[in-house]
Design a protein around this motif. Structure first.
Motif, PDB file in Angstrom:
ATOM      1  N   VAL A   1       0.836  -1.204   0.000  1.00  0.00           N
ATOM      2  CA  VAL A   1       0.000   0.000   0.000  1.00  0.00           C
ATOM      3  C   VAL A   1       0.870   1.252   0.000  1.00  0.00           C
ATOM      4  O   VAL A   1       0.589   2.228  -0.710  1.00  0.00           O
ATOM      5  CB  VAL A   1      -0.948  -0.002   1.220  1.00  0.00           C
ATOM      6  N   ILE A   2       1.939   1.248   0.798  1.00  0.00           N
ATOM      7  CA  ILE A   2       2.848   2.387   0.844  1.00  0.00           C
ATOM      8  C   ILE A   2       3.466   2.633  -0.532  1.00  0.00           C
ATOM      9  O   ILE A   2       3.601   3.781  -0.979  1.00  0.00           O
ATOM     10  CB  ILE A   2       3.931   2.174   1.921  1.00  0.00           C
ATOM     11  N   ALA A   3       3.836   1.566  -1.230  1.00  0.00           N
ATOM     12  CA  ALA A   3       4.403   1.713  -2.567  1.00  0.00           C
ATOM     13  C   ALA A   3       3.370   2.306  -3.529  1.00  0.00           C
ATOM     14  O   ALA A   3       3.691   3.172  -4.353  1.00  0.00           O
ATOM     15  CB  ALA A   3       4.889   0.356  -3.085  1.00  0.00           C
ATOM     16  N   LEU A   4       2.131   1.872  -3.419  1.00  0.00           N
ATOM     17  CA  LEU A   4       1.082   2.394  -4.290  1.00  0.00           C
ATOM     18  C   LEU A   4       0.790   3.866  -3.993  1.00  0.00           C
ATOM     19  O   LEU A   4       0.458   4.644  -4.900  1.00  0.00           O
ATOM     20  CB  LEU A   4      -0.187   1.558  -4.143  1.00  0.00           C
ATOM     21  N   ILE A   5       0.913   4.256  -2.731  1.00  0.00           N
ATOM     22  CA  ILE A   5       0.734   5.666  -2.378  1.00  0.00           C
ATOM     23  C   ILE A   5       1.827   6.514  -3.022  1.00  0.00           C
ATOM     24  O   ILE A   5       1.567   7.606  -3.545  1.00  0.00           O
ATOM     25  CB  ILE A   5       0.728   5.846  -0.848  1.00  0.00           C
ATOM     26  N   ALA A   6       3.057   6.009  -2.999  1.00  0.00           N
ATOM     27  CA  ALA A   6       4.146   6.721  -3.667  1.00  0.00           C
ATOM     28  C   ALA A   6       3.858   6.860  -5.165  1.00  0.00           C
ATOM     29  O   ALA A   6       4.104   7.910  -5.770  1.00  0.00           O
ATOM     30  CB  ALA A   6       5.471   5.992  -3.439  1.00  0.00           C
ATOM     31  N   LEU A   7       3.295   5.803  -5.776  1.00  0.00           N
ATOM     32  CA  LEU A   7       2.957   5.859  -7.194  1.00  0.00           C
ATOM     33  C   LEU A   7       1.857   6.883  -7.453  1.00  0.00           C
ATOM     34  O   LEU A   7       1.858   7.580  -8.479  1.00  0.00           O
ATOM     35  CB  LEU A   7       2.509   4.478  -7.673  1.00  0.00           C
ATOM     36  N   SER A   8       0.910   7.008  -6.510  1.00  0.00           N
ATOM     37  CA  SER A   8      -0.208   7.929  -6.715  1.00  0.00           C
ATOM     38  C   SER A   8       0.265   9.375  -6.842  1.00  0.00           C
ATOM     39  O   SER A   8      -0.347  10.180  -7.555  1.00  0.00           O
ATOM     40  CB  SER A   8      -1.211   7.805  -5.559  1.00  0.00           C
ATOM     41  N   ALA A   9       1.333   9.731  -6.139  1.00  0.00           N
ATOM     42  CA  ALA A   9       1.848  11.101  -6.226  1.00  0.00           C
ATOM     43  C   ALA A   9       2.351  11.399  -7.628  1.00  0.00           C
ATOM     44  O   ALA A   9       2.124  12.490  -8.165  1.00  0.00           O
ATOM     45  CB  ALA A   9       2.970  11.299  -5.215  1.00  0.00           C
ATOM     46  N   PHE A  10       3.019  10.422  -8.240  1.00  0.00           N
ATOM     47  CA  PHE A  10       3.525  10.620  -9.597  1.00  0.00           C
ATOM     48  C   PHE A  10       2.379  10.750 -10.596  1.00  0.00           C
ATOM     49  O   PHE A  10       2.388  11.620 -11.468  1.00  0.00           O
ATOM     50  CB  PHE A  10       4.424   9.453  -9.988  1.00  0.00           C
ATOM     51  N   LEU A  11       1.363   9.900 -10.455  1.00  0.00           N
ATOM     52  CA  LEU A  11       0.233   9.955 -11.375  1.00  0.00           C
ATOM     53  C   LEU A  11      -0.537  11.264 -11.222  1.00  0.00           C
ATOM     54  O   LEU A  11      -0.991  11.845 -12.208  1.00  0.00           O
ATOM     55  CB  LEU A  11      -0.698   8.765 -11.122  1.00  0.00           C
ATOM     56  N   ALA A  12      -0.651  11.747  -9.980  1.00  0.00           N
ATOM     57  CA  ALA A  12      -1.406  12.979  -9.737  1.00  0.00           C
ATOM     58  C   ALA A  12      -0.744  14.179 -10.399  1.00  0.00           C
ATOM     59  O   ALA A  12      -1.423  15.083 -10.902  1.00  0.00           O
ATOM     60  CB  ALA A  12      -1.558  13.221  -8.239  1.00  0.00           C
ATOM     61  N   ILE A  13       0.590  14.201 -10.399  1.00  0.00           N
ATOM     62  CA  ILE A  13       1.291  15.349 -10.974  1.00  0.00           C
ATOM     63  C   ILE A  13       1.148  15.366 -12.497  1.00  0.00           C
ATOM     64  O   ILE A  13       1.328  16.403 -13.136  1.00  0.00           O
ATOM     65  CB  ILE A  13       2.795  15.325 -10.575  1.00  0.00           C
ATOM     66  N   LEU A  14       0.797  14.224 -13.101  1.00  0.00           N
ATOM     67  CA  LEU A  14       0.630  14.146 -14.553  1.00  0.00           C
ATOM     68  C   LEU A  14      -0.761  14.557 -15.012  1.00  0.00           C
ATOM     69  O   LEU A  14      -0.976  14.802 -16.196  1.00  0.00           O
ATOM     70  CB  LEU A  14       0.907  12.714 -15.032  1.00  0.00           C
ATOM     71  N   LEU A  15      -1.720  14.611 -14.063  1.00  0.00           N
ATOM     72  CA  LEU A  15      -3.087  14.948 -14.440  1.00  0.00           C
ATOM     73  C   LEU A  15      -3.173  16.379 -14.954  1.00  0.00           C
ATOM     74  O   LEU A  15      -2.460  17.261 -14.469  1.00  0.00           O
ATOM     75  CB  LEU A  15      -4.020  14.778 -13.235  1.00  0.00           C
ATOM     76  N   PRO A  16      -4.036  16.638 -15.923  1.00  0.00           N
ATOM     77  CA  PRO A  16      -4.205  18.020 -16.402  1.00  0.00           C
ATOM     78  C   PRO A  16      -4.763  18.897 -15.304  1.00  0.00           C
ATOM     79  O   PRO A  16      -5.589  18.465 -14.491  1.00  0.00           O
ATOM     80  CB  PRO A  16      -5.194  17.880 -17.559  1.00  0.00           C
ATOM     81  N   ARG A  17      -4.298  20.127 -15.233  1.00  0.00           N
ATOM     82  CA  ARG A  17      -4.755  21.060 -14.209  1.00  0.00           C
ATOM     83  C   ARG A  17      -6.160  21.561 -14.534  1.00  0.00           C
ATOM     84  O   ARG A  17      -6.464  21.904 -15.666  1.00  0.00           O
ATOM     85  CB  ARG A  17      -3.791  22.250 -14.097  1.00  0.00           C
ATOM     86  N   LEU A  18      -7.016  21.598 -13.524  1.00  0.00           N
ATOM     87  CA  LEU A  18      -8.358  22.129 -13.666  1.00  0.00           C
ATOM     88  C   LEU A  18      -8.398  23.467 -12.947  1.00  0.00           C
ATOM     89  O   LEU A  18      -8.465  23.536 -11.728  1.00  0.00           O
ATOM     90  CB  LEU A  18      -9.386  21.155 -13.076  1.00  0.00           C
ATOM     91  N   LYS A  19      -8.340  24.546 -13.714  1.00  0.00           N
ATOM     92  CA  LYS A  19      -8.209  25.883 -13.128  1.00  0.00           C
ATOM     93  C   LYS A  19      -9.343  26.219 -12.169  1.00  0.00           C
ATOM     94  O   LYS A  19      -9.144  26.896 -11.170  1.00  0.00           O
ATOM     95  CB  LYS A  19      -8.157  26.929 -14.248  1.00  0.00           C
ATOM     96  N   ALA A  20     -10.541  25.727 -12.451  1.00  0.00           N
ATOM     97  CA  ALA A  20     -11.684  26.075 -11.616  1.00  0.00           C
ATOM     98  C   ALA A  20     -11.639  25.386 -10.261  1.00  0.00           C
ATOM     99  O   ALA A  20     -12.299  25.798  -9.320  1.00  0.00           O
ATOM    100  CB  ALA A  20     -12.983  25.706 -12.333  1.00  0.00           C
ATOM    101  N   LEU A  21     -10.864  24.292 -10.161  1.00  0.00           N
ATOM    102  CA  LEU A  21     -10.856  23.504  -8.934  1.00  0.00           C
ATOM    103  C   LEU A  21      -9.583  23.641  -8.126  1.00  0.00           C
ATOM    104  O   LEU A  21      -9.550  23.281  -6.963  1.00  0.00           O
ATOM    105  CB  LEU A  21     -11.053  22.004  -9.276  1.00  0.00           C
TER     106      LEU A  21
END
Length: 248
Positions: free
Chosen positions: A106-126
């Motif tokens: 789970v800890i490894a998957l949490i580390a992976l989630s940070a990388f995936l989140a930074i790749l998401l397109p930015r939503l200016k309204a949110l």
């Protein structure tokens, strides 16, 4: 030294190198110490002890530069800190109920989630909406308790926005320092904290101080675009390393 009984010389050297390297990344990017350090420490310690030891180190280094963090942080950091204080005990309690093998995955998957989140397109309204800030605070607290990693929700929230680099760094580091303090308090209340970890943290702290100082110096010499690229590279590398250690 009784504290180090049971640890091989190689394990101690690896912990020192990991502390130095993760602190260098912290100084350079404004985050990354927990994401890099917890998976390494969890190979020699129980996941709970790895999280709490990292919390000690985060508090020590945060206190050493608290004036700069208070001066530079964005106001949103305080809303996130308040939510982290409420939700961290829940995450730590869940960690105490999880087997070490599952917790490492789970800890490894949490580390992976940070990388995936930074790749998401930015939503200016949110990106600075109160609901977004609240969600970041709740997730950060749960991840602080469970993995000693408040960063996966916090880093994309600040790095992905068009704000000065120093504001982003100060906001993230203030949150991480307070989150780690909450993690230690939660560990004490739940009876999970072995205070010998504080002594082990003191042993590792000189390496953290040196690494953080060198990272800060390097950060001052690079441009914002280069800094943001470094953030992505660090998150990606940490995710791959954590997954390899968990499943390898």
């Amino acid at each position: 030294m009784a504290l180090l009984a049971g640890y091989s010389v190689a394990a101690i050297v690896a912990a020192l190198l990991a502390a130095f390297g993760s602190a260098f990344v912290r100084g350079l990017t404004g985050f990354g110490m927990a994401i890099l350090l917890v998976p390494v420490l969890a190979l020699a310690l129980t996941p709970v002890d790895a999280v709490l030891l990292t919390n000690f180190l985060s508090v020590f280094i945060g206190v050493s530069e608290i004036r700069r963090l208070l001066r530079g942080a964005e106001k949103s950091a305080w809303a996130i800190i308040a939510l982290v204080a409420v939700t961290t005990p829940v995450g730590l309690y869940l960690l105490s109920l999880t087997s070490p093998a599952i917790a490492r995955v789970v800890i490894a998957l949490i580390a992976l989630s940070a990388f995936l989140a930074i790749l998401l397109p930015r939503l200016k309204a949110l990106e600075h909406h109160p609901a977004t800030t609240g969600g970041v605070g709740v997730l950060s607290g749960l991840m602080t308790g469970y993995a000693g990693m408040p960063g996966p929700p916090v880093v994309p929230y600040y790095v992905g926005r068009d704000i000065p680099r120093e504001t982003a760094k100060a906001s993230m580091l203030l949150i991480f320092t307070c989150a780690s303090t909450t993690g230690l308090a939660s560990g004490t209340i739940l009876g999970l904290l072995d205070w010998r970890l504080a002594l082990l943290a003191l042993l590792l702290f000189p390496a953290v101080l040196l690494g953080n100082w060198l990272g800060n110096k390097a950060s001052g010499s690079i441009e914002d675009r280069t800094w943001r690229i470094c953030v992505g590279v660090v998150l990606g590398g940490a995710a791959l390393a954590a997954l390899w250690k968990a499943f390898g």
